[in-house]
Scaffold this motif. Structure first.
Motif, short mmCIF file in Angstrom:
data_model
loop_
_atom_site.label_atom_id
_atom_site.label_comp_id
_atom_site.label_asym_id
_atom_site.label_seq_id
_atom_site.Cartn_x
_atom_site.Cartn_y
_atom_site.Cartn_z
N GLY A 1 0.83 -1.21 0.00
CA GLY A 1 0.00 0.00 0.00
C GLY A 1 0.86 1.25 0.00
O GLY A 1 1.80 1.37 0.78
N PRO B 1 -0.74 7.43 2.48
CA PRO B 1 0.11 8.17 3.41
C PRO B 1 0.90 7.26 4.36
O PRO B 1 2.09 7.51 4.60
CB PRO B 1 -0.88 9.04 4.19
N ALA B 2 0.29 6.20 4.86
CA ALA B 2 1.00 5.32 5.80
C ALA B 2 2.16 4.63 5.08
O ALA B 2 3.30 4.62 5.58
CB ALA B 2 0.04 4.29 6.39
N GLU C 1 1.87 -1.77 -4.68
CA GLU C 1 0.65 -0.96 -4.70
C GLU C 1 -0.26 -1.45 -5.82
O GLU C 1 0.15 -1.51 -6.97
CB GLU C 1 1.03 0.53 -4.89
N ARG C 2 -1.50 -1.79 -5.47
CA ARG C 2 -2.42 -2.37 -6.46
C ARG C 2 -2.82 -1.35 -7.54
O ARG C 2 -3.14 -1.72 -8.67
CB ARG C 2 -3.66 -2.93 -5.78
N PHE D 1 -7.79 3.91 -4.24
CA PHE D 1 -6.66 3.04 -4.57
C PHE D 1 -5.79 3.66 -5.66
O PHE D 1 -6.30 4.10 -6.70
CB PHE D 1 -7.15 1.67 -5.07
N GLY D 2 -4.49 3.57 -5.45
CA GLY D 2 -3.52 4.09 -6.41
C GLY D 2 -2.48 4.91 -5.67
O GLY D 2 -2.52 5.01 -4.44
N ALA E 1 -5.85 6.99 -0.57
CA ALA E 1 -7.05 7.83 -0.48
C ALA E 1 -6.66 9.28 -0.23
O ALA E 1 -7.50 10.18 -0.34
CB ALA E 1 -7.94 7.30 0.63
N ASP F 1 -9.10 15.99 0.08
CA ASP F 1 -9.13 17.41 0.35
C ASP F 1 -7.74 17.91 0.75
O ASP F 1 -7.39 19.06 0.53
CB ASP F 1 -10.11 17.61 1.51
N GLY F 2 -6.99 17.01 1.40
CA GLY F 2 -5.69 17.42 1.90
C GLY F 2 -5.78 18.30 3.13
O GLY F 2 -4.90 19.12 3.38
N LYS F 3 -6.87 18.14 3.88
CA LYS F 3 -6.92 18.83 5.19
C LYS F 3 -5.93 18.11 6.07
O LYS F 3 -5.87 16.89 6.09
CB LYS F 3 -8.32 18.68 5.81
N VAL G 1 -1.49 -7.50 -3.88
CA VAL G 1 -1.14 -8.63 -3.01
C VAL G 1 -2.40 -9.43 -2.75
O VAL G 1 -3.44 -8.86 -2.37
CB VAL G 1 -0.52 -8.12 -1.68
N GLY H 1 -15.67 13.78 0.17
CA GLY H 1 -15.55 15.15 -0.33
C GLY H 1 -14.11 15.57 -0.51
O GLY H 1 -13.21 15.01 0.11
N GLU I 1 -4.66 3.53 8.49
CA GLU I 1 -6.11 3.53 8.67
C GLU I 1 -6.71 2.13 8.55
O GLU I 1 -7.66 1.79 9.25
CB GLU I 1 -6.76 4.48 7.65
N GLY J 1 -6.82 9.72 9.25
CA GLY J 1 -6.64 10.77 8.26
C GLY J 1 -5.20 10.75 7.76
O GLY J 1 -4.41 9.89 8.16
N ILE J 2 -4.89 11.69 6.90
CA ILE J 2 -3.58 11.71 6.24
C ILE J 2 -2.44 11.79 7.25
O ILE J 2 -1.48 11.01 7.20
CB ILE J 2 -3.53 12.90 5.26
C1 LIG Z 1 -12.24 11.71 -1.14
C2 LIG Z 1 -11.47 11.63 0.16
C3 LIG Z 1 -11.15 12.80 0.83
C4 LIG Z 1 -10.41 12.75 2.01
N1 LIG Z 1 -10.03 13.92 2.60
C5 LIG Z 1 -9.19 13.89 3.66
C6 LIG Z 1 -8.67 15.08 4.21
O1 LIG Z 1 -8.97 16.17 3.75
N2 LIG Z 1 -7.84 14.99 5.28
C7 LIG Z 1 -7.49 13.79 5.84
O2 LIG Z 1 -6.72 13.77 6.80
N3 LIG Z 1 -7.98 12.64 5.33
C8 LIG Z 1 -8.80 12.66 4.25
N4 LIG Z 1 -9.27 11.49 3.73
C9 LIG Z 1 -8.89 10.23 4.40
C10 LIG Z 1 -7.43 9.88 4.10
O3 LIG Z 1 -7.23 9.91 2.73
C11 LIG Z 1 -7.10 8.54 4.71
O4 LIG Z 1 -7.31 8.60 6.10
C12 LIG Z 1 -5.65 8.15 4.46
O5 LIG Z 1 -5.37 8.17 3.10
C13 LIG Z 1 -5.35 6.77 5.04
O6 LIG Z 1 -4.04 6.43 4.72
P1 LIG Z 1 -3.52 4.94 4.62
O7 LIG Z 1 -2.17 5.02 4.03
O8 LIG Z 1 -3.69 4.27 5.93
O9 LIG Z 1 -4.51 4.19 3.61
P2 LIG Z 1 -4.95 4.55 2.11
O10 LIG Z 1 -4.72 5.96 1.81
O11 LIG Z 1 -6.32 4.00 1.97
O12 LIG Z 1 -3.93 3.73 1.21
C14 LIG Z 1 -3.96 2.34 1.11
C15 LIG Z 1 -3.29 1.92 -0.19
O13 LIG Z 1 -3.15 0.51 -0.18
C16 LIG Z 1 -3.40 0.02 -1.49
N5 LIG Z 1 -3.84 -1.38 -1.39
C17 LIG Z 1 -5.00 -1.83 -0.86
N6 LIG Z 1 -5.05 -3.18 -0.95
C18 LIG Z 1 -3.90 -3.58 -1.56
C19 LIG Z 1 -3.39 -4.84 -1.94
N7 LIG Z 1 -4.06 -5.98 -1.71
N8 LIG Z 1 -2.18 -4.89 -2.57
C20 LIG Z 1 -1.48 -3.74 -2.83
N9 LIG Z 1 -1.95 -2.51 -2.48
C21 LIG Z 1 -3.13 -2.43 -1.85
C22 LIG Z 1 -4.49 0.93 -2.02
O14 LIG Z 1 -4.50 0.93 -3.43
C23 LIG Z 1 -4.09 2.28 -1.43
O15 LIG Z 1 -3.30 3.03 -2.32
C24 LIG Z 1 -10.02 11.50 2.55
C25 LIG Z 1 -10.37 10.30 1.89
C26 LIG Z 1 -11.09 10.37 0.71
C27 LIG Z 1 -11.45 9.09 0.00
#
Ligand SMILES: Cc1cc2nc3c(=O)[nH]c(=O)nc-3n(C[C@H](O)[C@H](O)[C@H](O)COP(=O)(O)OP(=O)(O)OC[C@H]3O[C@@H](n4cnc5c(N)ncnc54)[C@H](O)[C@@H]3O)c2cc1C
Length: 518
Positions: free
Chosen positions: A89, A92-93, A112-113, A141-142, A146, A151-153, A217, A339, A492, A499-500
């Motif tokens: 993945g 942000p994490a 990354e899928r 995803f990508g 997310a 929004d990038g807050k 994966v 949003g 997350e 969040g981010i």
């Molecule tokens: C439209 C929208 C607006 C948002 N606005 C805000 C904001 O303003 N401020 C804020 O703090 N948060 C916001 N969020 C929430 C924030 O984006 C998430 O909390 C944050 O991205 C979580 O990070 P993460 O790295 O844990 O997971 P994710 O960002 O969900 O990343 C997980 C990644 O893992 C990949 N993945 C999943 N399964 C597999 C697999 N089997 N094999 C390989 N790769 C895989 C996915 O493709 C993805 O790229 C928003 C979310 C959305 C959808």
């Protein structure tokens, strides 16, 4: 000498930079010429009363040179031949786990899928225009996860869990505006995020890390309670030692996979509801006490609402001033709304999730048979219901706010920013009572708190279902899954971020644990 002070600037004085220096000299009783610089540390708006002020916290440099750049540095090492840490993945994490591995001298191998930010755009277009959801490349995803088309807050409540400032500085290092270091409610904007994400990718590659896009994966090979290999969709198997699992809360296949392997998972309480959309000028006029357009020096106004309805919190979530509602589904056959807003927040709409707390231990008796996945199944059902009532495309079910509260089907809807379009639906009777009933009371109460909020000029759009993970993937004090040595649930998706910024901080923390003892 450097002194930190607070200054209050009237709206009509805002933008007059020399004034900060003049006011600082007056407050500190020093000669104007002795002030060598004034650095803004924090800036917020006080719009509680009709006369609006900007509150500044500033560092005043007196007869001392003001440093031009930040003293934060990131010392990335060449890790091309270092020991590997696998990261699943690239949200942000995952991104921040990879960057931290490089600082610590380990080679991140990211799987990354989804696609890179540029190629991902075509798939977003397909969701909005053709109602087709690519299950590997969408708003969740990508590259950048997310967080990219979000929004990038950047505010977070998890200040205790890590160094928030470090993440902000790192975003600036990778191209985000320095304004995020200052604003009380920092925000990057969906148009600027892809560049920051691209720059992070380039840093990782430059220092010898590896990133494989379009690489899903599908399985973990576990022997003697230890992760040994990862299987990919194309059946390739990668031998691994330490794996950071940062797949986000929408990677349902990962929850199912762990469940099938009888790895422990825990059902987690979360929140669900709808998104409400007003014309931005209504929110501006409420928050800035103005009858016409807001003053051009003021940003699009936001709000944060919370109310207790009986035993349950009903609250606004991820409010996007001057933004868009987006289709955030990760599969066909479901509707999920969320949003985002551009950096200028100049769209004519204001939207926000309005959600109800769901207590997985009390509220879902019919779902008990799904065990730890009961919240996930409930979430799925509501997303399917939204899809059916929206007309089985990405068109979302919607209702005028007042019709929803009063229990009437809307004969017409307001204009919307939601590109796939809206379809009038009786959400007041379709949503489970637990959610619908609490929302209806909550909206009335919000209308009392914010006069003008409760209006037929607003739509509600269903459903806001993915506010946080409905599952926790447990981890021990070493941040490893208690039964799978070498697997570090993160961000997350693990249930450790909301969040981010909190996801990025958790990524760093998992990287530090994952490399230890290697
Ligand atoms: C439209 C929208 C607006 C948002 N606005 C805000 C904001 O303003 N401020 C804020 O703090 N948060 C916001 N969020 C929430 C924030 O984006 C998430 O909390 C944050 O991205 C979580 O990070 P993460 O790295 O844990 O997971 P994710 O960002 O969900 O990343 C997980 C990644 O893992 C990949 N993945 C999943 N399964 C597999 C697999 N089997 N094999 C390989 N790769 C895989 C996915 O493709 C993805 O790229 C928003 C979310 C959305 C959808």
């Amino acid at each position: 000498m450097v002194k930190e002070i607070q200054l209050r600037i009237k709206l009509k004085e805002e933008g007059n930079t020399p004034l900060l220096k003049i006011k600082a000299a007056r407050v500190l009783r020093v000669e104007l010429n002795d002030i060598t610089g004034v650095k803004v540390l924090r800036k917020s708006i006080d719009a509680r009363k009709p006369s609006i002020y900007f509150n500044y916290k500033v560092a005043v440099y007196i007869r001392e040179k003001m440093p031009e750049t930040s003293d934060y540095t990131f010392q990335y090492k060449d890790v091309s031949s270092a020991k590997e840490i696998h990261i699943i993945g690239f949200g942000p994490a995952g991104m921040y786990a990879a960057l931290r591995c490089i600082e610590l001298g380990f080679k991140p191998v990211v799987l990354e899928r989804g696609k890179n930010v540029q190629d991902r755009r075509k798939d977003l277009k397909a969701i909005n225009q053709d109602h087709f959801v690519n299950e590997d490349s969408n708003y969740c995803f990508g590259e950048g996860g997310a967080g990219t088309y979000s929004d990038g807050k950047l505010y977070t409540r998890s200040l205790k869990r890590g160094d928030v400032r470090r993440i902000f500085e790192n975003l600036v290092y990778h191209g985000a505006t320095e304004q995020i270091l200052v604003d009380a409610h920092p925000h990057i904007g969906t148009n600027k995020l892809p560049k920051v994400v691209t720059n992070i990718r380039e840093t990782i590659l430059k220092y010898g890390g590896e990133i494989r896009f379009e690489t899903r994966v599908t399985d973990f090979i576990i022997k003697a309670n230890k992760i040994k290999a990862i299987r990919l969709l194309n059946d390739e198997e990668l031998t691994v030692e330490r794996v950071i699992l940062a797949t986000g809360h929408s990677a349902r296949d990962i929850y199912y996979l762990l469940h099938k392997k009888e790895a422990s998972l825990i059902a987690k309480s979360f929140a669900m509801g709808v998104r409400v959309e007003h014309p931005q000028h209504i929110i501006d006029s409420i928050q800035y006490h103005c009858e016409t357009e807001r003053d051009p020096k003021l940003p699009a106004a936001s709000y944060s609402l919370v109310n207790q309805v009986k035993d349950r919190g009903v609250y606004s979530f991820c409010m996007c001033p001057g933004g868009f509602i987006v289709p955030a589904a990760t599969a066909n056959g479901e509707i999920v709304v969320n949003g985002m807003s551009p950096s200028k927040r100049n769209n004519p709409y204001a939207n926000s999730g309005i959600v109800v707390e769901i207590d997985v231990n009390k509220d879902l008796p019919k779902y008990e048979r799904f065990g730890a996945l009961k919240g996930l199944e409930y979430q799925k059902n509501l997303e399917k219901l939204a899809w059916t009532s929206g007309g089985r495309t990405q068109t979302a079910p919607a209702q005028r706010l007042t019709d929803f509260v009063e229990g009437n089907l809307s004969s017409s809807l307001n204009d919307t920013s939601y590109q796939p379009g809206l379809k009038s639906a009786p959400l007041h009777s379709l949503l489970p009572k637990l959610i619908g009933g609490k929302l209806r009371t909550g909206f009335k109460q919000f209308g009392i708190k914010m006069k003008g909020f409760y209006t037929s000029e607003a739509n509600i759009v269903g459903v806001e279902s993915r506010t946080s993970s409905p599952v926790t993937i447990p981890r021990n004090e070493n941040l490893e899954h208690p039964e799978i040595e070498g697997l570090f649930p993160c961000g997350e998706g693990g249930g450790y971020a909301g969040g981010i910024i909190s996801a990025a901080m958790d990524g760093e923390r998992c990287a530090e644990k994952a490399v230890s003892g290697l």
